[in-house]
Design a protein around this motif. Structure first.
Motif, mmCIF file in Angstrom:
data_model
loop_
_atom_site.group_PDB
_atom_site.id
_atom_site.type_symbol
_atom_site.label_atom_id
_atom_site.label_comp_id
_atom_site.label_asym_id
_atom_site.label_seq_id
_atom_site.Cartn_x
_atom_site.Cartn_y
_atom_site.Cartn_z
ATOM 1 N N LEU A 1 4.959 -5.349 -6.448
ATOM 2 C CA LEU A 1 3.651 -4.782 -6.800
ATOM 3 C C LEU A 1 3.789 -3.321 -7.193
ATOM 4 O O LEU A 1 4.818 -2.685 -6.947
ATOM 5 N N LYS A 2 2.724 -2.779 -7.795
ATOM 6 C CA LYS A 2 2.709 -1.359 -8.121
ATOM 7 C C LYS A 2 2.783 -0.552 -6.818
ATOM 8 O O LYS A 2 2.347 -1.006 -5.764
ATOM 9 N N GLN B 1 1.303 1.996 -5.257
ATOM 10 C CA GLN B 1 0.168 2.232 -4.358
ATOM 11 C C GLN B 1 -0.213 0.958 -3.607
ATOM 12 O O GLN B 1 -0.438 0.974 -2.402
ATOM 13 N N LYS B 2 -0.302 -0.165 -4.337
ATOM 14 C CA LYS B 2 -0.687 -1.435 -3.721
ATOM 15 C C LYS B 2 0.406 -1.901 -2.766
ATOM 16 O O LYS B 2 0.119 -2.421 -1.676
ATOM 17 N N ARG B 3 1.670 -1.721 -3.189
ATOM 18 C CA ARG B 3 2.811 -2.114 -2.335
ATOM 19 C C ARG B 3 2.765 -1.390 -0.987
ATOM 20 O O ARG B 3 2.839 -2.008 0.074
ATOM 21 N N GLU C 1 0.287 0.090 0.440
ATOM 22 C CA GLU C 1 -0.937 -0.258 1.176
ATOM 23 C C GLU C 1 -0.754 -1.559 1.948
ATOM 24 O O GLU C 1 -1.085 -1.656 3.139
ATOM 25 N N LEU C 2 -0.185 -2.563 1.288
ATOM 26 C CA LEU C 2 -0.015 -3.871 1.934
ATOM 27 C C LEU C 2 1.107 -3.838 2.979
ATOM 28 O O LEU C 2 0.999 -4.490 4.028
ATOM 29 N N THR D 1 -0.349 -2.223 6.052
ATOM 30 C CA THR D 1 -1.292 -3.149 6.707
ATOM 31 C C THR D 1 -0.539 -4.226 7.469
ATOM 32 O O THR D 1 -0.865 -4.550 8.626
ATOM 33 N N ARG E 1 -7.048 -8.209 3.106
ATOM 34 C CA ARG E 1 -5.632 -7.845 2.952
ATOM 35 C C ARG E 1 -4.725 -8.872 3.626
ATOM 36 O O ARG E 1 -3.652 -9.223 3.108
ATOM 37 N N ARG F 1 -4.490 -11.815 1.496
ATOM 38 C CA ARG F 1 -3.643 -11.526 0.333
ATOM 39 C C ARG F 1 -2.155 -11.543 0.722
ATOM 40 O O ARG F 1 -1.332 -12.070 -0.012
#
Length: 610
Positions: free
Chosen positions: A534-535, A537-539, A541-542, A545, A573, A576
């Motif tokens: 993933l990009k 920021q998203k990487r 973040e996940l 989490t 999240r 996802r």
């Protein structure tokens, strides 16, 4: 023609003079004889004057107390003072002989004070020597027993008034007063000259001995003598045990003492020099020669200063703790100078060798060598046996007020560490690699102690820098040195305290070693590949989490609080993540495996959570 003469040509004559004239005489005495001898002269002059006045009084004797009272009148008549105030107690035996006398009082308007202040200014000691001598001589002659005055306070010292105390000789106990009483004994000028000659001869012999000692050391240094030879030369010349200490006062070399004896004196010395009177520890640094009295010995020590920096100390050891070390100061200062020159001579070659060792270390890390046997041979040349087990240590330097990432700072610290360990005959390889200082340390049972001493040494010179060591596990294969470097850096990341050892890290950390790092990294990234694709920021973040949710054991409320998320946001999240990983995050086995992978990547430095 007019002739004049005396009625009694052979009688004692009384001369009169002004206070200014006497002041000039007094000034010349002090300037030519020195304060101590001038004082002795004035005390005796006053004594003789007082004694002569007392003999005049004794020609028409009366009661003792009445004769003593006349001393004040004679003082006033001579113009030496303006006023005398005193209290005196006299104890007589049944036959009228003196048993005890004691008096206190003060002089007002002492001419000696005025003249002394005029010519010499304020004095650290009382100056009314003629007055003291006059009273002592007068009373002693009247009583037929030695009685002495001591000036207690004096306007010449800045006190408000000149006060005195009087006792019989046997009642004076103070060492300072006993020395003053000894000054009343007459000494011939020839005796003074003989004494002075002896002192000068003794001083001349001492200077010649120091000069010869210094010349001998200088020749040794010029001839390229080693430090061991210099220390042996010092010992043979003075017959005094000599030691060399680092900045933490740990002995590095010793000549003239056995191992057990040296250890006893060294512990005694460190306790004396590194503790305050209250028993608290202190970190001391000395820039001048100093003496330390321990329980078992006395020591004279001098700093070894090279290019303006103290790099260690040289000490003379005296088993007698009451030994007088004053005459050894000039010797130890010259010894320290010779040792500093010895270090300075070695400095250029040392720095060149350290640069070679640093380049060699870089080649080992980058595997730029032809064969293992070539590496072993070159290691021998550098003073390190790479056939033996070793550790890699990473030294991390951080500061809020100093630039600790500049190459000049890192090079200075690297040189300081190498020089410090060289003094202890412990040879290592050092280099600056990717912004960190790396050390290749041959295995020793005292590894932790050596690292502690290095940190203490560095803190003495860099008080606003925080230093930490990360220490790898033991290694015997130079081809896996890069993994040992990684171990030391992992230890720094997850360990606590100034020295973090890889083998003492968490359970996950201890499971990771140089042999399985790559495998663990590949496995973890393979399992988490959908997230890593993933990009950024998203990487991130996940991943955060997932880590928080697993650390909290699937507790939703705690996870929302830690992540500052709403419950619906957290549930989205998690859904996802389960979709990307194709795993049930509430399954204990899946959750354990994922948490283990995340912890491993975190320890390896591949992921970070804010």
């Amino acid at each position: 023609m007019i002739e004049t003469g005396t009625v009694q040509p052979h009688a004692e004559k009384k001369l009169s003079t002004t206070s200014a004239t006497f002041g000039m005489l007094r000034k010349e005495l002090i300037e030519n004889l020195g304060v101590k001898r001038a004082k002795a002269f004035l005390l005796r002059y006053g004594w003789n004057t007082g004694a002569e006045n007392a003999r005049e009084v004794l020609k028409n004797p009366g009661p003792i107390k009445e004769m003593l009272e006349k001393a004040g009148d004679l003082h006033l008549q001579s113009g030496q003072i303006r006023k005398l105030v005193s209290e005196r107690s006299v104890k007589l035996d049944p036959e009228g002989n003196i048993e005890e006398i004691y008096a206190v009082g003060k002089w007002e308007g002492s001419f000696e004070v005025d003249e002394h202040l005029k010519h010499h200014g304020r004095s650290p000691q009382p100056v009314c020597h003629t007055l003291v001598g006059f009273s002592s001589g007068y009373v002693s002659t009247i009583l037929g027993r030695p009685v002495y005055l001591k000036e207690v306070t004096c306007r010449g010292m800045g006190d408000a008034e000149c006060t005195f105390e009087m006792k019989m000789e046997e009642d004076w106990k103070e060492h300072e007063m006993l020395e003053e009483i000894a000054m009343y004994k007459e000494s011939r000028m020839i005796d003074e000259l003989n004494y002075t000659y002896e002192q000068l001869l003794e001083q001349k012999n001492y200077i010649e001995r120091v000069s010869s000692f210094h010349d001998n050391l200088t020749i040794k240094v010029a001839d390229g003598a080693t430090l061991d030879v210099i220390l042996q030369t010092i010992y043979e010349a003075l017959e005094v045990p000599v030691t060399l200490e680092d900045l933490n006062f740990y002995g590095t070399k010793v000549v003239g003492l056995g191992k057990d004896e040296h250890q006893l004196y060294q512990e005694d010395f460190r306790k004396a020099v590194l503790q305050t009177k209250s028993g608290k520890k202190r970190y001391a640094s000395f820039t001048k020669t100093f003496s330390v009295k321990g329980k078992h010995h006395r020591r004279l020590a001098a700093p070894i200063i090279v290019q303006g920096q103290v790099i260690g100390y040289v000490s003379f050891i005296f088993p007698d703790e009451e030994a007088d070390v004053s005459t050894e100061r000039m010797f130890i200062q010259r010894a320290a100078g010779a040792i500093a020159l010895c270090f300075l001579n070695e400095k250029s070659s040392f720095e060149a060798l350290e640069n070679m060792k640093g380049y060699f270390f870089q080649q080992l890390l980058l595997k730029q060598y032809d064969s293992p046997s070539d590496v072993i041979y070159r290691g021998y040349y550098m003073g390190v046996d790479l056939n033996e087990p070793f550790h890699i240590a990473t030294l991390k330097c951080t500061s809020d007020s100093q630039d600790t990432e500049g190459i000049e700072f890192l090079d200075n610290v690297t040189q300081a560490v190498a020089r410090f360990l060289e003094m202890q005959n412990y040879r290592i390889l050092t280099t600056v690699h990717e912004g960190d200082i790396l050390l290749l340390l041959p295995k020793t049972e005292e590894m932790k102690d050596k690292l502690k001493h290095i940190l203490k040494h560095l803190r003495l010179h860099h008080q606003f820098v925080d230093f930490r060591f990360g220490l790898s596990s033991e290694n015997t294969d130079v081809s896996t040195m890069e993994e040992s470097v990684e171990e030391s850096q992992i230890a720094l990341r997850i360990g606590d305290g100034p020295i973090a050892a890889f083998e003492e890290t968490s359970i996950v950390g201890s499971l990771i070693n140089s042999k399985n790092m790559s495998a663990i990294r590949r496995l973890a990234k393979k399992e988490l590949k959908p997230i890593f694709e993933l990009k950024e920021q998203k990487r991130d973040e996940l991943l955060k989490t997932l880590y928080i949710f697993l650390v909290n054991g699937g507790n939703l409320q705690q996870s929302t609080a830690d992540l500052s998320l709403s419950m619906s946001g957290l549930m989205y999240r998690i859904s996802r993540l389960e979709e990307l990983l194709d795993k049930d995050l509430r399954n204990p086995i899946s959750a354990y495996e994922l948490l283990l992978m995340l912890d491993s990547l975190k320890i390896l430095g591949d992921i970070k959570f804010e």
